[in-house]
Design a protein around this motif. Structure first.
Motif, PDB file in Angstrom:
ATOM      1  N   PHE A   1     -14.702  -6.501  -3.155  1.00 13.26           N
ATOM      2  CA  PHE A   1     -13.739  -5.687  -3.014  1.00 13.26           C
ATOM      3  C   PHE A   1     -12.517  -6.299  -2.226  1.00 13.26           C
ATOM      4  O   PHE A   1     -12.750  -7.194  -1.308  1.00 13.26           O
ATOM      5  CB  PHE A   1     -14.069  -4.373  -2.357  1.00 13.26           C
ATOM      6  N   VAL A   2     -11.165  -6.506  -2.877  1.00 16.28           N
ATOM      7  CA  VAL A   2     -10.351  -7.426  -2.356  1.00 16.28           C
ATOM      8  C   VAL A   2      -8.967  -6.408  -2.060  1.00 16.28           C
ATOM      9  O   VAL A   2      -8.643  -5.802  -2.730  1.00 16.28           O
ATOM     10  CB  VAL A   2      -9.893  -8.514  -3.094  1.00 16.28           C
ATOM     11  N   THR A   3      -8.272  -7.011  -1.121  1.00 15.83           N
ATOM     12  CA  THR A   3      -6.843  -6.516  -0.823  1.00 15.83           C
ATOM     13  C   THR A   3      -6.127  -7.309  -1.601  1.00 15.83           C
ATOM     14  O   THR A   3      -6.418  -8.366  -2.191  1.00 15.83           O
ATOM     15  CB  THR A   3      -6.269  -6.681   0.520  1.00 15.83           C
ATOM     16  N   ALA A   4      -4.599  -6.771  -1.960  1.00 16.58           N
ATOM     17  CA  ALA A   4      -3.701  -7.639  -2.747  1.00 16.58           C
ATOM     18  C   ALA A   4      -3.608  -9.083  -2.195  1.00 16.58           C
ATOM     19  O   ALA A   4      -3.530 -10.291  -2.902  1.00 16.58           O
ATOM     20  CB  ALA A   4      -2.314  -6.941  -2.629  1.00 16.58           C
ATOM     21  N   GLU A   5      -3.579  -9.319  -0.815  1.00 19.15           N
ATOM     22  CA  GLU A   5      -3.455 -10.657  -0.376  1.00 19.15           C
ATOM     23  C   GLU A   5      -4.643 -11.578  -0.598  1.00 19.15           C
ATOM     24  O   GLU A   5      -4.627 -12.528  -0.913  1.00 19.15           O
ATOM     25  CB  GLU A   5      -3.249 -10.259   1.229  1.00 19.15           C
ATOM     26  N   GLU A   6      -5.992 -10.988  -0.425  1.00 21.53           N
ATOM     27  CA  GLU A   6      -7.121 -11.630  -0.731  1.00 21.53           C
ATOM     28  C   GLU A   6      -7.334 -12.105  -2.131  1.00 21.53           C
ATOM     29  O   GLU A   6      -7.632 -13.012  -2.411  1.00 21.53           O
ATOM     30  CB  GLU A   6      -8.429 -10.561  -0.340  1.00 21.53           C
ATOM     31  N   LEU A   7      -6.579 -11.034  -3.109  1.00 18.24           N
ATOM     32  CA  LEU A   7      -6.659 -11.456  -4.507  1.00 18.24           C
ATOM     33  C   LEU A   7      -5.705 -12.498  -4.772  1.00 18.24           C
ATOM     34  O   LEU A   7      -6.324 -13.331  -5.561  1.00 18.24           O
ATOM     35  CB  LEU A   7      -6.083 -10.093  -5.343  1.00 18.24           C
TER      36      LEU A   7
ATOM     37  N   PHE B   1     -10.484   1.267  -7.215  1.00 19.14           N
ATOM     38  CA  PHE B   1     -10.109   1.152  -5.688  1.00 19.14           C
ATOM     39  C   PHE B   1     -10.993   1.809  -4.841  1.00 19.14           C
ATOM     40  O   PHE B   1     -11.151   2.955  -5.273  1.00 19.14           O
ATOM     41  CB  PHE B   1      -8.720   1.608  -5.499  1.00 19.14           C
ATOM     42  N   ASP B   2     -11.484   1.208  -3.771  1.00 22.72           N
ATOM     43  CA  ASP B   2     -12.096   2.008  -2.821  1.00 22.72           C
ATOM     44  C   ASP B   2     -11.113   2.590  -1.916  1.00 22.72           C
ATOM     45  O   ASP B   2     -10.044   2.874  -2.226  1.00 22.72           O
ATOM     46  CB  ASP B   2     -12.979   1.139  -2.020  1.00 22.72           C
ATOM     47  N   GLU B   3     -11.772   3.511  -0.529  1.00 24.14           N
ATOM     48  CA  GLU B   3     -10.913   4.343   0.007  1.00 24.14           C
ATOM     49  C   GLU B   3     -10.036   3.537   0.737  1.00 24.14           C
ATOM     50  O   GLU B   3      -8.921   4.031   1.500  1.00 24.14           O
ATOM     51  CB  GLU B   3     -11.737   5.106   1.032  1.00 24.14           C
ATOM     52  N   ARG B   4     -10.132   2.205   1.015  1.00 26.69           N
ATOM     53  CA  ARG B   4      -9.250   1.354   1.681  1.00 26.69           C
ATOM     54  C   ARG B   4      -8.110   0.789   0.886  1.00 26.69           C
ATOM     55  O   ARG B   4      -7.414  -0.155   1.514  1.00 26.69           O
ATOM     56  CB  ARG B   4     -10.064   0.186   2.487  1.00 26.69           C
ATOM     57  N   GLY B   5      -8.205   1.012  -0.231  1.00 29.88           N
ATOM     58  CA  GLY B   5      -7.250   0.680  -1.299  1.00 29.88           C
ATOM     59  C   GLY B   5      -7.565  -1.035  -1.672  1.00 29.88           C
ATOM     60  O   GLY B   5      -6.592  -1.616  -2.169  1.00 29.88           O
TER      61      GLY B   5
ATOM     62  N   ARG C   1       0.286   1.138  -7.804  1.00 30.52           N
ATOM     63  CA  ARG C   1       1.111   1.429  -6.515  1.00 30.52           C
ATOM     64  C   ARG C   1       1.246   2.883  -6.393  1.00 30.52           C
ATOM     65  O   ARG C   1       1.014   3.517  -5.169  1.00 30.52           O
ATOM     66  CB  ARG C   1       2.638   1.030  -6.863  1.00 30.52           C
ATOM     67  N   GLU C   2       1.161   3.803  -7.533  1.00 31.32           N
ATOM     68  CA  GLU C   2       1.120   5.209  -7.344  1.00 31.32           C
ATOM     69  C   GLU C   2      -0.054   5.804  -6.779  1.00 31.32           C
ATOM     70  O   GLU C   2      -0.027   6.607  -5.998  1.00 31.32           O
ATOM     71  CB  GLU C   2       1.486   5.990  -8.683  1.00 31.32           C
ATOM     72  N   LEU C   3      -1.041   5.008  -7.206  1.00 39.35           N
ATOM     73  CA  LEU C   3      -2.702   5.484  -6.647  1.00 39.35           C
ATOM     74  C   LEU C   3      -2.807   4.813  -5.108  1.00 39.35           C
ATOM     75  O   LEU C   3      -3.324   5.897  -4.500  1.00 39.35           O
ATOM     76  CB  LEU C   3      -3.533   4.946  -7.538  1.00 39.35           C
ATOM     77  N   THR C   4      -2.488   3.954  -4.783  1.00 39.99           N
ATOM     78  CA  THR C   4      -2.667   3.209  -3.851  1.00 39.99           C
ATOM     79  C   THR C   4      -1.676   3.501  -2.463  1.00 39.99           C
ATOM     80  O   THR C   4      -1.953   2.957  -1.162  1.00 39.99           O
ATOM     81  CB  THR C   4      -3.077   1.619  -3.876  1.00 39.99           C
ATOM     82  N   GLY C   5      -0.196   3.831  -2.940  1.00 34.51           N
ATOM     83  CA  GLY C   5       0.649   3.952  -2.096  1.00 34.51           C
ATOM     84  C   GLY C   5       1.415   2.725  -1.743  1.00 34.51           C
ATOM     85  O   GLY C   5       0.854   1.570  -1.992  1.00 34.51           O
ATOM     86  N   PRO C   6       2.455   2.682  -0.916  1.00 35.33           N
ATOM     87  CA  PRO C   6       3.646   1.746  -0.785  1.00 35.33           C
ATOM     88  C   PRO C   6       2.554   0.422   0.219  1.00 35.33           C
ATOM     89  O   PRO C   6       3.413  -0.321   0.085  1.00 35.33           O
ATOM     90  CB  PRO C   6       4.671   2.227  -0.412  1.00 35.33           C
ATOM     91  N   SER C   7       2.015   1.059   0.989  1.00 36.15           N
ATOM     92  CA  SER C   7       1.632   0.247   2.129  1.00 36.15           C
ATOM     93  C   SER C   7       0.246  -0.894   1.299  1.00 36.15           C
ATOM     94  O   SER C   7      -0.106  -1.656   2.256  1.00 36.15           O
ATOM     95  CB  SER C   7       0.961   1.020   3.203  1.00 36.15           C
ATOM     96  N   GLY C   8      -0.117  -0.727   0.254  1.00 39.92           N
ATOM     97  CA  GLY C   8      -1.270  -1.162  -0.425  1.00 39.92           C
ATOM     98  C   GLY C   8      -0.835  -2.516  -0.618  1.00 39.92           C
ATOM     99  O   GLY C   8      -1.783  -3.652  -0.764  1.00 39.92           O
ATOM    100  N   GLY C   9       0.269  -3.010  -0.832  1.00 40.45           N
ATOM    101  CA  GLY C   9       0.552  -4.333  -1.156  1.00 40.45           C
ATOM    102  C   GLY C   9       0.656  -4.553  -2.629  1.00 40.45           C
ATOM    103  O   GLY C   9       0.996  -5.697  -2.977  1.00 40.45           O
ATOM    104  N   TRP C  10       0.217  -3.800  -3.425  1.00 44.63           N
ATOM    105  CA  TRP C  10      -0.077  -4.162  -5.048  1.00 44.63           C
ATOM    106  C   TRP C  10       1.530  -4.006  -5.559  1.00 44.63           C
ATOM    107  O   TRP C  10       1.560  -4.593  -6.770  1.00 44.63           O
ATOM    108  CB  TRP C  10      -0.764  -3.305  -5.728  1.00 44.63           C
TER     109      TRP C  10
ATOM    110  N   VAL D   1     -13.310   4.769  -6.567  1.00 42.86           N
ATOM    111  CA  VAL D   1     -14.705   4.721  -6.522  1.00 42.86           C
ATOM    112  C   VAL D   1     -15.203   4.677  -5.269  1.00 42.86           C
ATOM    113  O   VAL D   1     -14.375   4.304  -4.322  1.00 42.86           O
ATOM    114  CB  VAL D   1     -15.184   3.219  -7.350  1.00 42.86           C
ATOM    115  N   SER D   2     -16.191   5.405  -5.056  1.00 49.16           N
ATOM    116  CA  SER D   2     -17.001   5.634  -3.477  1.00 49.16           C
ATOM    117  C   SER D   2     -18.180   4.910  -3.462  1.00 49.16           C
ATOM    118  O   SER D   2     -18.610   4.821  -2.430  1.00 49.16           O
ATOM    119  CB  SER D   2     -16.894   7.102  -3.064  1.00 49.16           C
ATOM    120  N   ALA D   3     -18.905   5.117  -4.430  1.00 46.77           N
ATOM    121  CA  ALA D   3     -20.380   4.514  -4.491  1.00 46.77           C
ATOM    122  C   ALA D   3     -20.483   2.710  -4.655  1.00 46.77           C
ATOM    123  O   ALA D   3     -19.526   2.256  -5.135  1.00 46.77           O
ATOM    124  CB  ALA D   3     -21.205   5.028  -5.641  1.00 46.77           C
TER     125      ALA D   3
END
Length: 202
Positions: free
Chosen positions: A162-168, A61-65, A193-202, A146-148
């Motif tokens: 790179f996709v959000t949960a909704e885009e996926l 995942f990137d910095e935007r989750g 979910r532990e990595l991206t946080g509850p707001s990530g939608g995963w 990943v940052s690169a």
């Protein structure tokens, strides 16, 4: 045919023919508990009904989750041209799944995760209708950051996104994905979910 385990991190046995060297890639066979019981040639292990072998799946995942997806290259013998998670593959006999996941991610995508953590295992049996091959796998899951920007090997990867949960969800409804994708994603969701946080939608 299955053989006894090879020496650690040995990638292959080489058969030399008049036209050059033909490498036989070996996979690590396991029992239902993930204990190594031998090796088998890669293609043979995927012929129906399939031989249970060790594998890994990576979700970066990137910095935007957003999850990094890859579309498998059209030249792949197994599941060509379909979308899947960041990276999948098989450890060499004796190679740790974590080392294999990091190695293969760099080989396919030209990136090294800034974080790569174990996320459990999942066992599945997924036939691939297009190729007739079978995925009988004891799969080690990894999540990370990943940052690169990816620099894919075109022989392995046709495209990345790179996709959000909704885009996926929207992409999965419209485009072909690997047979194992949802199985490994669902198994990795707690760690994601532990990595991206509850707001990530995963």
């Amino acid at each position: 045919m299955p053989t006894s385990p090879t020496s650690p991190t040995s990638p292959a046995t080489a058969n030399t023919e008049a036209t050059g060297a033909l490498q036989e890639i070996l996979l690590e066979l396991v029992d239902e508990h993930g204990t190594t019981i031998g090796t088998a040639e890669k293609l043979a292990a995927h012929q129906p009904p399939g031989l249970l072998h060790r594998a890994f799946s990576v979700f970066l995942f990137d910095e935007r989750g957003r999850l990094l997806l890859q579309r498998r290259a059209l030249g792949k013998y197994h599941s060509p041209g379909v979308w899947s998670n960041t990276c999948c593959g098989h450890p060499y006999p004796g190679e740790s799944p974590l080392a294999a996941a990091a190695r293969r991610t760099h080989e396919e995508l030209g990136i090294s995760p800034s974080l790569l953590a174990e996320a459990g295992t999942v066992r599945y049996n997924h036939p691939d209708p297009a190729s007739g091959l079978v995925e009988q796998e004891f799969n080690h899951l990894f999540v990370g950051l990943v940052s690169a920007a990816p620099e894919p090997d075109p022989e392995e990867v046709g495209e990345t996104a790179f996709v959000t949960a909704e885009e996926l969800a929207a992409r999965h409804a419209e485009a072909p994905f690997s047979a194992w994708f949802m199985t490994v994603l669902d198994a990795a969701r707690p760690a994601i979910r532990e990595l991206t946080g509850p707001s990530g939608g995963w």
